[in-house]
Structure formats: C-alpha cells, structure tokens
Design an enzyme around this catalytic site. Structure first.
Site, mmCIF file in Angstrom:
data_model
loop_
_atom_site.group_PDB
_atom_site.id
_atom_site.type_symbol
_atom_site.label_atom_id
_atom_site.label_comp_id
_atom_site.label_asym_id
_atom_site.label_seq_id
_atom_site.Cartn_x
_atom_site.Cartn_y
_atom_site.Cartn_z
ATOM 1 N N ASP A 23 0.794 -1.245 0.000
ATOM 2 C CA ASP A 23 0.000 0.000 0.000
ATOM 3 C C ASP A 23 0.823 1.290 0.000
ATOM 4 O OD1 ASP A 23 -1.917 -1.939 0.217
ATOM 5 O OD2 ASP A 23 -2.781 -1.216 2.090
ATOM 6 N N LYS A 52 -7.174 -4.699 -2.943
ATOM 7 C CA LYS A 52 -8.048 -5.083 -1.833
ATOM 8 C C LYS A 52 -8.974 -3.924 -1.466
ATOM 9 C CE LYS A 52 -4.311 -4.099 1.451
ATOM 10 N NZ LYS A 52 -4.828 -2.892 2.087
ATOM 11 N N CYS A 93 -2.436 -2.715 7.789
ATOM 12 C CA CYS A 93 -2.315 -3.673 6.686
ATOM 13 C C CYS A 93 -1.060 -4.537 6.782
ATOM 14 C CB CYS A 93 -2.393 -2.931 5.349
ATOM 15 S SG CYS A 93 -4.003 -2.131 5.128
#
Length: 199
Positions: free
Chosen positions: A11, A97, A141
């Site tokens: 990310d 996601k 995450c």
C-alpha cells in the site's frame, strides 16, 4: 537465497503519504529504503508483488458510511496511485483489496491480482515459502497481512526500517511489531538482509 521468496510492498500509495487524504506520518520517508530492497530482490531474483487499497466511492470503510477512515484510495483516482518515487518493476504483480463495499479488508490475503488469483493462491502456485513485507501501515495492513501469512504457513520477515504506522493510539506500531514477532515472524533491517543475500 535458500528458499523461494516474494517481496510484498504493501500500500505505498499517494493517499497514505504526506499530502494524501489519509497520510501516515513520514510515510514517504521509507521509500528510498524500499527502493533499495526492490533493487536487491531484483538482483537476486526474488519476485516482487505490490498491494493497494482500491476502494469503491461508497464503502462502509469510510467515515461517511459508518467506518473509521476518511475517503482514500478510491479506484482510478490520483490518490490511489503508487507513490511516484516508488521504483516498482514494470511487470510487478499488483494485488487490489478493499473492493467489497461491506468489508475493511486490511489484509493482503483478501486481495486479488488482475488474473483473478488471491494472494495465497498465487504464492502457492509459485511455490513460495517466505514472504518479505514492507510498506504501510505497520499497525493495520502490514500487521494483518503478516499475521495472516503466518496462519497460512509461510515464513514471514518484516523489514522494520521500511514500515511506518498510523499510531491512532501512541505506540500502536511498536505493539504491532511485537505482536507479529511473538506470532513467529522475523524482524529484519537492510543491513541484515544484504548479508542474507550474500550467503
């Protein structure tokens, strides 16, 4: 390197870096270190995957619809792009996601690549045994992805000099790293990884 491994860059998107809508403090400070890990992994033929949040405009993940967070990483927006200073390979495999409007999906193990594989399926397909992780955010995450990877039976290494956390409560990131370590993951920095690559 003695085992089949993958580097997972988690990310590293514009919205999670300073100036973005959900900026992790100092989130872009780790980019040069991540780029060095990417360079080493390419040299030693370790595959590189990257995950991204890829939210629809309306999702229960966002405050407006009952969630915890301001809108971020909305599909197709500038904020959802990988940070421009991040040097991912041209053919990096990207896992998306957060696409289900009714789920948070912090873990990359809920992410799909363009070919339709979940991360776990793709890792098993390629015979991967170890997952190296870096990116954002340590306490969300990265934490959840590491714990899910351990539960799935992978050896896990988190690069501690290439992660940053949100720290909604002060100390969340350090507690996340302790939890990950206690669950069986290895914590490593760049100097240690360079030594491992030379073995």
């Amino acid at each position: 390197m003695e085992e089949r491994a993958v580097l997972l860059v988690v990310d590293m998107q514009v919205d999670f870096c300073p100036g973005g809508s959900l900026a992790v403090p100092g989130g872009d400070d780790i980019i040069p270190v991540i780029n060095r890990y990417i360079e080493l992994c390419q040299r030693y033929r370790i595959a590189i995957f990257a995950s991204r949040d890829w939210h629809p405009p309306v999702t229960t993940h966002f405050k407006t619809y009952g969630g915890l967070w301001p809108p971020h990483c909305i599909q197709g927006t500038e904020g959802a792009r990988f940070h421009p200073l991040l040097r991912l390979p041209d053919k990096v495999t990207v896992f998306s996601k957060g696409m289900d409007p009714d789920k948070d999906d912090y873990s990359t193990f809920h992410a799909l690549c363009d070919a339709g594989y979940y991360l776990d399926d793709r890792l098993k397909k390629e015979g991967v045994r170890r997952l190296y992780l870096c990116g954002l955010a340590t306490d969300y995450c990265v934490r959840q992805s590491s714990l899910d990877a351990l539960r799935a039976g992978y050896a896990v290494t988190v690069f501690v000099d290439a992660v940053k956390g949100v720290d909604l409560t002060p100390g969340d990131s350090q507690r996340a790293l302790q939890e990950i370590s206690q669950a069986g993951a290895e914590l490593m920095d760049l100097a240690e990884f360079e030594k491992r690559c030379l073995r």
